[in-house]
Design an enzyme around this catalytic site. Structure first.
Site, PDB file in Angstrom:
ATOM      1  N   VAL A  31    -106.005 -45.128   6.991  1.00 38.72           N
ATOM      2  CA  VAL A  31    -106.721 -46.083   7.824  1.00 38.72           C
ATOM      3  C   VAL A  31    -105.687 -46.812   8.695  1.00 38.72           C
ATOM      4  CG1 VAL A  31    -106.647 -47.913   6.064  1.00 38.72           C
ATOM      5  CG2 VAL A  31    -108.439 -47.952   7.788  1.00 38.72           C
ATOM      6  N   HIS A  36    -100.476 -45.335   5.421  1.00 33.97           N
ATOM      7  CA  HIS A  36    -101.410 -46.437   5.112  1.00 33.97           C
ATOM      8  C   HIS A  36    -102.806 -45.883   4.958  1.00 33.97           C
ATOM      9  CE1 HIS A  36    -103.704 -50.195   6.055  1.00 33.97           C
ATOM     10  NE2 HIS A  36    -102.693 -50.748   5.435  1.00 33.97           N
ATOM     11  N   ASP A  49    -102.301 -57.003  16.566  1.00 31.82           N
ATOM     12  CA  ASP A  49    -101.098 -57.001  17.389  1.00 31.82           C
ATOM     13  C   ASP A  49    -101.387 -56.470  18.794  1.00 31.82           C
ATOM     14  OD1 ASP A  49     -98.152 -57.653  17.055  1.00 31.82           O
ATOM     15  OD2 ASP A  49     -98.063 -55.690  18.028  1.00 31.82           O
ATOM     16  N   GLY A  54    -105.311 -53.158   9.962  1.00 32.73           N
ATOM     17  CA  GLY A  54    -105.968 -54.151  10.806  1.00 32.73           C
ATOM     18  C   GLY A  54    -104.982 -55.000  11.585  1.00 32.73           C
ATOM     19  N   CYS A  55    -103.801 -55.236  11.011  1.00 31.94           N
ATOM     20  CA  CYS A  55    -102.804 -56.052  11.705  1.00 31.94           C
ATOM     21  C   CYS A  55    -102.335 -55.375  12.994  1.00 31.94           C
ATOM     22  CB  CYS A  55    -101.628 -56.368  10.791  1.00 31.94           C
ATOM     23  SG  CYS A  55    -100.736 -54.923  10.197  1.00 31.94           S
TER      24      CYS A  55
END
Length: 170
Positions: free
Chosen positions: A75, A69, A83, A78-79
């Site tokens: 990076v 990713h 989480d 963001g999820c």
């Protein structure tokens, strides 16, 4: 619960159902466990006086998500930070000895204002408990933030996690 911090090995014990007397509420195993330690957990503290939990993740360039990713532009998704906040929110309920298996139930507002790169060093999480509802199931509502190297980069308002038993399934 009197213990106010947890090592990585203790978090793994929790993921295997071996940390607390109740074994059903668990953290995920690596690679989905998104923090290396809980540095502070307490009821009666935090922004709302109902509880706080703080945790950290050491960033290494070889972490699994950097390789996929994105290719050539790594990076942390963001999820995964979001989480981590849900994981900590659910952990708070199991720390309080509430029964059931944790499930994220939603979040009202998320704001991203930065990113976590392979050159980053430390991700810090803070979750402030706003409310705990105990009825057919335990539900916790919290606000959380994620910082990287001391700079806040994500905020989440009204994270919700519920603990479900076989009698109150999701």
């Amino acid at each position: 619960m009197n213990q106010s911090s947890f090592t990585y090995d203790e978090l793994l014990a929790h993921a295997h159902g071996k940390l607390f007397a109740r074994s059903e509420g668990r953290l995920p195993l690596p690679n989905m466990l998104m923090f290396d330690r809980i540095t502070h957990i307490a009821s009666g503290e935090g922004a709302y006086g109902k509880g706080i939990i703080k945790a950290e993740l050491d960033i290494r360039p070889d972490l699994w998500f950097f390789g996929c990713h994105f290719e050539g532009d790594p990076v942390m998704p963001g999820c995964l930070g979001l989480d981590a906040l849900w994981q900590l929110t659910g952990f708070f309920l199991t720390w309080l000895d509430e029964p059931g298996r944790g499930r994220a139930l939603g979040v009202d507002k998320v704001r991203f204002s930065g990113q976590i790169l392979p050159t980053s060093r430390l991700v810090s999480y803070v979750v402030n408990v706003k409310r705990i509802i105990r009825s057919k199931l335990a539900i916790i509502i919290c606000d959380g933030n994620v910082s990287v190297d001391g700079r806040e980069i994500y905020t989440a308002k009204s994270l919700r996690v519920g603990l479900f038993t076989t009698t109150n399934s999701f």
